[in-house]
Design a protein around this motif. Sequence first.
Motif, PDB file in Angstrom:
ATOM      1  N   CYS A 155      -2.818  -1.985  -5.413  1.00 31.20           N
ATOM      2  CA  CYS A 155      -1.775  -2.612  -5.219  1.00 31.20           C
ATOM      3  C   CYS A 155      -1.901  -3.689  -4.271  1.00 31.20           C
ATOM      4  O   CYS A 155      -1.506  -4.819  -4.373  1.00 31.20           O
ATOM      5  N   CYS A 156      -2.996  -3.481  -3.327  1.00 31.31           N
ATOM      6  CA  CYS A 156      -3.235  -4.416  -2.379  1.00 31.31           C
ATOM      7  C   CYS A 156      -3.764  -5.753  -2.996  1.00 31.31           C
ATOM      8  O   CYS A 156      -3.387  -6.804  -2.606  1.00 31.31           O
ATOM      9  N   PRO A 197      -4.757  -2.582   4.455  1.00 33.99           N
ATOM     10  CA  PRO A 197      -5.960  -3.301   3.919  1.00 33.99           C
ATOM     11  C   PRO A 197      -6.496  -4.386   4.371  1.00 33.99           C
ATOM     12  O   PRO A 197      -7.826  -4.599   4.568  1.00 33.99           O
ATOM     13  N   CYS A 210      -7.792   5.969   1.024  1.00 32.04           N
ATOM     14  CA  CYS A 210      -7.448   4.797   0.089  1.00 32.04           C
ATOM     15  C   CYS A 210      -7.590   5.422  -1.184  1.00 32.04           C
ATOM     16  O   CYS A 210      -8.701   6.089  -1.509  1.00 32.04           O
ATOM     17  N   LYS A 211      -6.803   5.207  -2.033  1.00 33.76           N
ATOM     18  CA  LYS A 211      -6.543   5.930  -3.442  1.00 33.76           C
ATOM     19  C   LYS A 211      -7.306   4.916  -4.475  1.00 33.76           C
ATOM     20  O   LYS A 211      -7.368   5.154  -5.574  1.00 33.76           O
ATOM     21  N   CYS A 256      -5.812   2.285  -5.820  1.00 32.96           N
ATOM     22  CA  CYS A 256      -4.965   2.066  -6.691  1.00 32.96           C
ATOM     23  C   CYS A 256      -5.029   0.468  -7.005  1.00 32.96           C
ATOM     24  O   CYS A 256      -4.534   0.168  -7.991  1.00 32.96           O
ATOM     25  N   MET A 283     -13.034  -1.790  -0.414  1.00 36.81           N
ATOM     26  CA  MET A 283     -12.636  -0.266   0.017  1.00 36.81           C
ATOM     27  C   MET A 283     -13.990   0.685  -0.465  1.00 36.81           C
ATOM     28  O   MET A 283     -14.253   1.503  -0.021  1.00 36.81           O
ATOM     29  N   LEU A 329      -1.589   2.315   4.458  1.00 36.81           N
ATOM     30  CA  LEU A 329      -2.779   1.709   5.287  1.00 36.81           C
ATOM     31  C   LEU A 329      -2.624   0.327   5.564  1.00 36.81           C
ATOM     32  O   LEU A 329      -1.622  -0.434   5.083  1.00 36.81           O
ATOM     33  N   CYS A 348       0.729  -1.373  -0.159  1.00 37.69           N
ATOM     34  CA  CYS A 348       0.010   0.098   0.148  1.00 37.69           C
ATOM     35  C   CYS A 348       0.952   1.307   0.180  1.00 37.69           C
ATOM     36  O   CYS A 348       1.460   1.467   1.006  1.00 37.69           O
ATOM     37  N   PRO A 349       0.760   2.139  -1.004  1.00 39.65           N
ATOM     38  CA  PRO A 349       1.340   3.220  -1.231  1.00 39.65           C
ATOM     39  C   PRO A 349       1.231   4.304  -0.085  1.00 39.65           C
ATOM     40  O   PRO A 349       1.880   5.391   0.035  1.00 39.65           O
ATOM     41  N   ILE A 350       0.040   4.255   0.360  1.00 39.10           N
ATOM     42  CA  ILE A 350      -0.357   5.196   1.464  1.00 39.10           C
ATOM     43  C   ILE A 350       0.036   4.699   2.955  1.00 39.10           C
ATOM     44  O   ILE A 350      -0.080   5.601   3.825  1.00 39.10           O
TER      45      ILE A 350
END
Length: 436
Positions: free
Chosen positions: A410-411, A382, A405-406, A408, A425, A380, A376-378
């Motif tokens: 990734c998770c 997940p 949460c964007k 995105c 999400m 968070l 997670c780039p933020i």
Amino acid sequence: MQRIPTFSKGGVHPDDNKVYSREQAIERLPMPGELLVALSQHLGAPAKALKAKGDTVVKGEKIGEASGFISADVHSPVSGTIKEIRKVTLANSIKCDAYVIVPDSEQPELPTEKADWKSQEPAELLAQIKDMGIVGMGGATFPAHVKLSIPKDKKVEAFVVNGVECEPYLTADYRIMLERGEQALEGAMIAAKITGASRIIIGIEMNKPDGIAHLKDIVKEKGYPIEVVGLKMKYPQGDEKQLLKATINREIPSGKLPLDVGAVVANIGTCNAIYEAIVLKKSLYERVISVTGECIAHPKNIIAPIGTKMSDLLEFCGGFSSEPEKMVSGGPMMGFSFYDTETPMTKGSSGLLALEPKKKYRSTACLNCGRCVAACPIGLMPAKLYRYITNGEYETAMQTSLMDCKECGCCAFVCPAQLPLVHTMKTGKKLGRKKK
Ligand code: SF4
Ligand code: SF4
């Protein structure tokens, strides 16, 4: 050895799959028989219809007026006649009114005269960007005149151009870089003048070495004060938060904007549209879209009028070479799946993907492996958010930064249990907002 810049937290490395269309020069779509020009193709309030059934329209004419602070004008992509105004569903599931326009057999040519922007004041330039209906072309479709309006109490140090195109498959920005690089860089100079930025930086991932080299050559030849920075390949580097970390080492705190850290970000396609608006007096009525994926017979990068139906783009590419599992508008990570090929292209349509069936695995229970947290780039958690949301604990999820949460993906990309994390999400945000 010199470190290649990138963002620090999380991120993933999906196959870039750009091979299908990256060598395809931009081709112009033959004029479709009918266009569906939506009145809601930007972030914010839909535009107000200025025309009615039976009216004739001229290419580039304003046909929809911005109806709020965050909204954008809509222009006719062709000269022709309005057959009707009809409800349409866009690829992002938004339902709105759209003009059905039948193009004339002859279309006017664009004037070739070029306007001088250097002698114009920032306010004049900004007003033209608004009048020409420019929005963010990377997919976000945020009205450009709003983004470039800098409040008196804010100062912009850096104008950052997003040339990353980190979503797999998409190559429209790459082709713009190669084929319209001069225009795009001049557009960046115009936008930087409006914002008062003292630095201009363009970030491009290293899978586009010829794009980087080409833009560096232009910068040198023109003497532009623009830094062209090659970035390590990592998704989602095209997000403003990750791009600013990678290019100027600034972190945007939760709930804040690039402007809060002295920066404004614009996509390279948006810079090209700004150039066309200011120098060529051309409103935003056409764009470059990548039509690609394993199931497209002849993948292409196409310049097409806004409002073109996906079916016309597919036909121009020879249709499907095999049955796709799904069609996506935008990139595979953050784009929208759609099923109806009559869906029209909008100002934000960067790609039309037809993707082959993937091996399906059944979801299992969470393995507590922590991969989603690492990706997670933020920053968070997940798995925790997923648990809260599926247990109906929306308030706890909101208190655990769900709104940061964007989406995105990734998770979900790294999850070995194949849990529908992004979908969860999105649902959690919707239900959490309702409970507030
Ligand atoms: S979708 Fe949300 S939770 Fe998942 S990695 Fe992206 S930002 Fe983090
Ligand atoms: S990656 Fe998937 S399995 Fe692993 S902790 Fe996160 S949600 Fe659970």
